[in-house]
Design an enzyme around this catalytic site. Structure first.
Site, PDB file in Angstrom:
ATOM      1  N   LYS A  90      -5.839   2.401  -9.701  1.00  0.00           N
ATOM      2  CA  LYS A  90      -7.555   2.921  -9.453  1.00  0.00           C
ATOM      3  C   LYS A  90      -8.054   1.590  -8.939  1.00  0.00           C
ATOM      4  O   LYS A  90      -9.121   1.665  -8.361  1.00  0.00           O
ATOM      5  CB  LYS A  90      -7.722   3.155 -10.918  1.00  0.00           C
ATOM      6  CG  LYS A  90      -7.122   4.617 -11.053  1.00  0.00           C
ATOM      7  CD  LYS A  90      -7.355   4.924 -12.740  1.00  0.00           C
ATOM      8  CE  LYS A  90      -7.121   3.917 -13.826  1.00  0.00           C
ATOM      9  NZ  LYS A  90      -5.613   3.960 -13.661  1.00  0.00           N
ATOM     10  N   THR A  91      -7.654   0.585  -9.742  1.00  0.00           N
ATOM     11  CA  THR A  91      -8.516  -0.855  -9.313  1.00  0.00           C
ATOM     12  C   THR A  91      -8.191  -1.189  -7.791  1.00  0.00           C
ATOM     13  O   THR A  91      -8.980  -1.820  -7.180  1.00  0.00           O
ATOM     14  CB  THR A  91      -7.813  -2.236 -10.345  1.00  0.00           C
ATOM     15  OG1 THR A  91      -8.102  -1.755 -11.576  1.00  0.00           O
ATOM     16  CG2 THR A  91      -8.469  -3.400  -9.964  1.00  0.00           C
ATOM     17  N   ASP A 135     -14.383  -0.851 -14.890  1.00  0.00           N
ATOM     18  CA  ASP A 135     -12.990  -0.277 -15.399  1.00  0.00           C
ATOM     19  C   ASP A 135     -13.093   0.366 -16.678  1.00  0.00           C
ATOM     20  O   ASP A 135     -14.062  -0.222 -17.363  1.00  0.00           O
ATOM     21  CB  ASP A 135     -12.085  -1.512 -15.211  1.00  0.00           C
ATOM     22  CG  ASP A 135     -10.609  -1.139 -15.239  1.00  0.00           C
ATOM     23  OD1 ASP A 135     -10.464   0.216 -15.171  1.00  0.00           O
ATOM     24  OD2 ASP A 135      -9.576  -1.834 -15.200  1.00  0.00           O
ATOM     25  N   THR A 184      -8.690   6.073 -17.880  1.00  0.00           N
ATOM     26  CA  THR A 184      -7.593   6.677 -18.221  1.00  0.00           C
ATOM     27  C   THR A 184      -7.572   7.962 -18.875  1.00  0.00           C
ATOM     28  O   THR A 184      -6.789   8.652 -19.367  1.00  0.00           O
ATOM     29  CB  THR A 184      -6.544   5.561 -18.949  1.00  0.00           C
ATOM     30  OG1 THR A 184      -7.399   5.098 -19.867  1.00  0.00           O
ATOM     31  CG2 THR A 184      -6.189   4.603 -18.001  1.00  0.00           C
ATOM     32  N   ARG A 243       2.893   0.504 -10.529  1.00  0.00           N
ATOM     33  CA  ARG A 243       2.614  -1.184 -11.115  1.00  0.00           C
ATOM     34  C   ARG A 243       4.066  -1.301 -11.517  1.00  0.00           C
ATOM     35  O   ARG A 243       4.821  -2.171 -11.598  1.00  0.00           O
ATOM     36  CB  ARG A 243       1.557  -1.010 -12.178  1.00  0.00           C
ATOM     37  CG  ARG A 243       1.895  -2.472 -13.281  1.00  0.00           C
ATOM     38  CD  ARG A 243       0.759  -2.392 -14.292  1.00  0.00           C
ATOM     39  NE  ARG A 243      -0.612  -2.471 -13.561  1.00  0.00           N
ATOM     40  CZ  ARG A 243      -1.535  -2.010 -13.772  1.00  0.00           C
ATOM     41  NH1 ARG A 243      -1.599  -1.014 -15.046  1.00  0.00           N
ATOM     42  NH2 ARG A 243      -2.776  -2.214 -13.250  1.00  0.00           N
TER      43      ARG A 243
END
Ligand SMILES: Nc1ncnc2c1ncn2[C@@H]1O[C@H](COP(=O)(O)OP(=O)(O)O)[C@@H](O)[C@H]1O
Ligand SMILES: [Mg+2]
Length: 361
Positions: A90-91, A135, A184, A243
């Protein structure tokens, strides 16, 4: 709208800021490269353009259209919500949006926006076409959220000056910007906030094939020699999450450096993953603790998330946002109206016999 000086990611204002920043000259490629060298290992592995972004074909196609449409009309794209479990990109995607639009990215997060004034300060610093990245947007405080409605819809906010009966509200115009929110927990967003996003990208867990590409690409960037089989092995134990794939690759590299002359083959990958407590399905210690609490502590459920969290010593939100999405997708637990229930697969994964009537028989 923008000049070349503003093409680097503008992270100075962000809670993630590293020192330094403004590189003016030298053009976009050089600026971006210099900026990235300062960031940590994870950031080094972030794809910088949409074309480099692996997987998520649906999101990429949709986003490509949204950005191309906006570019064609020379306007800021609609507000974008990126939704999905941690570590899916997402980032990274927010940074890519800024890069693709050739604008700056300002980063903040829901928990950092406590008072309306915190948001007003961010908004009043925006330049036309900037991307404001929030975020964990589901965690913003109520008064901040109300100010955000107005900013998103009318590019205008009311700033309250003074206190009590003497307080006055001063309207403030904001240049057209694009809000990119990441969450999330899209279910925790209020209806009005969700409605103000023109496009929601739902990020899904990655297939092993795509994660293999992530691992191979990262190995290339890190300068690590890895066999095809070893890349597949790491990918298939990464909980569908880039990740985690990158993190496992770094741990396996440590192992290979010490025990295998720096080369990652299948044997080295498997041996390293045992050392680091990652099982064949990629479940980590917390995942297994949740399954154990559910099965050994509560007979397989149903049990509420709060009891599970208490049993494993974590916040309920961690269990809900980090563990459960993957355990559900892996078919290990089910969410029912009465609580979480372990499936036959979960019992078997712990080496136990599921009682008759267990889900998934
Ligand atoms: N599609 C992708 N291709 C390659 N690497 C990715 C991809 N998505 C995420 N990553 C890597 O995974 C890490 C976590 O991504 P991030 O964007 O921070 O996830 P999120 O914000 O959803 O938690 C980053 O280091 C990035 O390099
Ligand atoms: Mg993130």
């Amino acid at each position: 709208m923008t000049d070349i000086e503003r093409t680097e990611f503008n992270v100075q204002d962000s809670p993630y800021a590293s020192s330094g920043g403004g590189f003016g000259q030298g053009g976009r490629e050089v600026d971006a490269r210099a900026q990235f060298e300062e960031l940590d290992a994870e950031s080094n592995l972030r794809p910088k353009f949409l074309g480099e972004f692996i997987g998520q074909p649906k999101v990429r196609t949709q986003l490509d259209l949204v950005l191309a449409g906006a570019k064609g009309r020379k306007v800021a794209p609609d507000h974008i919500l990126l939704s999905g479990p941690p570590g899916l990109g997402k980032t990274t995607m927010a940074m890519i949006i800024a890069q693709e639009m050739g604008t700056s990215l300002r980063m903040t997060s829901g928990p950092a926006l406590i008072r309306a004034g915190d948001l007003a300060a961010m908004l009043s610093n925006l330049l036309e076409g900037d991307i404001l990245f929030i975020d964990e947007i589901h965690r913003i405080a109520r008064p901040v959220e109300e100010m955000l409605y107005m900013a998103m819809e009318d590019f205008r906010i009311d700033v309250i000056v003074g206190k009590g009966p003497g307080a006055t509200s001063i309207p403030l115009e904001i240049p057209p910007f694009t809000l990119v929110g990441a969450t999330t927990r899209s279910g925790m967003l209020t209806g009005p906030l969700r409605d103000r996003f023109g496009f929601t990208a739902q990020m899904e867990f990655y297939e092993v094939e795509d994660l293999t590409k992530v691992v191979t690409r990262a190995a290339g960037i890190l300068g690590v020699e890895i066999s095809g089989e070893a890349a597949v092995e790491i990918a298939s134990r990464s909980r569908g999450t880039p990740r985690i794939a990158n993190r496992l690759l770094r741990r396996v590299r440590d192992f290979a450096d010490v025990h295998a002359g720096g080369v990652i083959d299948l044997g080295a990958a498997r041996a390293a993953l045992i050392v680091f407590d990652v099982d064949e399905l990629g479940l980590d210690r917390l995942d297994r603790a949740v399954l154990t609490a559910l099965i050994k502590g509560h007979g397989g459920g149903p049990v509420g998330v709060n009891s599970l969290a208490l049993a494993v010593g974590e916040e309920p939100s961690t269990v809900e946002e980090v563990c459960e999405p993957y355990l559900v997708r892996a078919g290990m637990i089910a969410r029912t109206s009465r609580g979480r229930v372990a499936t036959v697969r979960a019992w078997e994964h712990l080496g136990l016999q599921a009682p008759p009537g267990t889900l998934g028989e």
